[in-house]
Design a protein around this motif. Structure first.
Motif, mmCIF file in Angstrom:
data_model
loop_
_atom_site.group_PDB
_atom_site.id
_atom_site.type_symbol
_atom_site.label_atom_id
_atom_site.label_comp_id
_atom_site.label_asym_id
_atom_site.label_seq_id
_atom_site.Cartn_x
_atom_site.Cartn_y
_atom_site.Cartn_z
ATOM 1 N N LYS A 239 -15.156 53.603 61.044
ATOM 2 C CA LYS A 239 -15.901 53.806 62.119
ATOM 3 C C LYS A 239 -15.286 53.964 63.276
ATOM 4 C CE LYS A 239 -20.338 52.387 60.198
ATOM 5 N NZ LYS A 239 -21.333 51.454 60.367
ATOM 6 N N THR A 240 -14.362 52.843 63.435
ATOM 7 C CA THR A 240 -13.671 52.754 64.996
ATOM 8 C C THR A 240 -12.500 54.043 64.872
ATOM 9 O OG1 THR A 240 -13.636 50.181 64.510
ATOM 10 C CG2 THR A 240 -12.053 51.368 66.041
ATOM 11 N N THR A 241 -12.102 54.368 63.726
ATOM 12 C CA THR A 241 -10.901 55.394 63.642
ATOM 13 C C THR A 241 -11.771 56.721 64.185
ATOM 14 O OG1 THR A 241 -9.704 54.318 62.254
ATOM 15 C CG2 THR A 241 -9.287 56.538 62.333
ATOM 16 N N LYS A 242 -12.847 56.976 63.488
ATOM 17 C CA LYS A 242 -13.725 57.988 63.842
ATOM 18 C C LYS A 242 -14.069 58.020 65.571
ATOM 19 C CE LYS A 242 -15.818 59.136 59.376
ATOM 20 N NZ LYS A 242 -16.839 59.155 58.665
ATOM 21 N N LYS A 243 -14.433 56.844 65.907
ATOM 22 C CA LYS A 243 -15.027 56.869 67.221
ATOM 23 C C LYS A 243 -13.654 57.196 68.322
ATOM 24 C CE LYS A 243 -18.573 53.652 67.206
ATOM 25 N NZ LYS A 243 -19.160 52.153 67.466
ATOM 26 N N THR A 244 -12.370 56.810 68.000
ATOM 27 C CA THR A 244 -11.402 57.113 68.835
ATOM 28 C C THR A 244 -10.996 58.486 68.683
ATOM 29 O OG1 THR A 244 -9.849 56.093 67.181
ATOM 30 C CG2 THR A 244 -10.490 54.533 68.835
ATOM 31 N N THR B 49 -15.885 49.427 59.071
ATOM 32 C CA THR B 49 -15.831 49.303 60.348
ATOM 33 C C THR B 49 -14.488 50.034 60.777
ATOM 34 O OG1 THR B 49 -16.847 47.094 60.176
ATOM 35 C CG2 THR B 49 -15.483 47.560 62.122
ATOM 36 N N HIS C 121 -12.955 60.900 67.786
ATOM 37 C CA HIS C 121 -14.056 61.842 68.393
ATOM 38 C C HIS C 121 -13.810 61.628 70.037
ATOM 39 C CE1 HIS C 121 -17.927 63.626 68.822
ATOM 40 N NE2 HIS C 121 -18.248 62.589 69.790
ATOM 41 N N PHE C 122 -13.309 60.264 70.435
ATOM 42 C CA PHE C 122 -13.294 60.294 72.142
ATOM 43 C C PHE C 122 -12.077 60.948 72.460
ATOM 44 C CE2 PHE C 122 -11.056 57.850 75.424
ATOM 45 C CZ PHE C 122 -12.367 57.960 76.434
ATOM 46 N N PRO D 261 -16.637 61.914 74.501
ATOM 47 C CA PRO D 261 -16.680 60.539 74.491
ATOM 48 C C PRO D 261 -18.123 59.948 74.514
ATOM 49 C CG PRO D 261 -16.101 61.201 76.626
ATOM 50 C CD PRO D 261 -16.135 62.396 75.956
ATOM 51 N N HIS D 262 -19.220 60.729 74.566
ATOM 52 C CA HIS D 262 -20.384 60.434 74.568
ATOM 53 C C HIS D 262 -21.389 60.519 73.456
ATOM 54 C CE1 HIS D 262 -20.099 59.020 78.749
ATOM 55 N NE2 HIS D 262 -19.493 60.284 79.037
ATOM 56 N N ASN E 165 -4.810 53.693 69.067
ATOM 57 C CA ASN E 165 -4.907 53.878 67.566
ATOM 58 C C ASN E 165 -3.974 53.134 66.782
ATOM 59 O OD1 ASN E 165 -7.350 55.401 67.841
ATOM 60 N ND2 ASN E 165 -6.158 57.323 67.863
#
Length: 192
Positions: free
Chosen positions: A177-182, A174, A184-185, A190-191, A89
């Motif tokens: 979104k990337t921060t939210k994905k990481t 972007t 969330h992961f 993760p899925h 991150n």
């Protein structure tokens, strides 16, 4: 006799299991009372049954020890993964930060480069308004002609600035979104 022995063994083991959701997280502890009950059960059982109970008890202790070892390994792995995710991150923020800073600098440079043109166009339009108040058609016509000649370069300048602002906005989106994905992961989904 076998049924009584099995029943006593089952009761001794069942009484050692803590109630509630914490049962899966805590190892079963053999208190002196439980151990005494187990010893009595084995003493009252036949040799074959006592050997089987002892064998199962030893296997249980071995499995319990393995479970504790796995818990230690899992916790260590969880900690390493958490640390790796935090590092990732941070690296993502640094990469995105550099990209965003470059885009913001590019916008500032572009605005600065077009500032004289845009200022001149704004001043020219103010002069046209002033010429209308003076009711000078010749002067007003000349100024409108100059404004018409500047219109396309001004539109291109504004388009260039908007395009760069849109690129910055997209990059920020972007990054979010990337921060939210990481995030969330890292929260264990993760899925999703």
């Amino acid at each position: 006799m076998r049924n009584i022995t099995a029943l006593l063994t089952a009761l001794a083991l069942a009484s050692a299991i803590p109630a509630g959701a914490a049962a899966a997280a805590q190892p079963i502890e053999f208190t002196s009372t439980i151990q005494s009950s187990l010893d009595k059960t084995m003493a009252g059982a036949g040799q074959s049954q006592a050997n089987k109970i002892n064998s199962q008890y030893n296997e249980f202790r071995m499995l319990q020890s393995q479970e504790q070892d796995w818990d230690v390994k899992i916790n260590a792995l969880h900690d390493r993964n958490e640390e790796a995710l935090n590092t990732l991150n941070l690296q993502l923020k640094q990469v995105d930060s550099a990209k965003l800073d470059k885009l913001e600098a590019d916008i500032a440079q572009t605005r600065e480069r077009y500032k004289p043109l845009l200022s001149q166009y704004t001043a020219l339009n103010k002069q046209i308004e002033a010429a209308k108040l003076l009711k000078s058609k010749d002067f007003s016509g000349l100024l409108r002609l100059q404004a018409a000649a500047m219109k396309i370069p001004v539109q291109l300048a504004r388009l260039d600035i908007r395009t760069k602002e849109k690129a910055l906005q997209t990059a920020k989106g972007t990054t979010t979104k990337t921060t939210k994905k990481t995030s969330h992961f890292s929260s264990g989904h993760p899925h999703g």
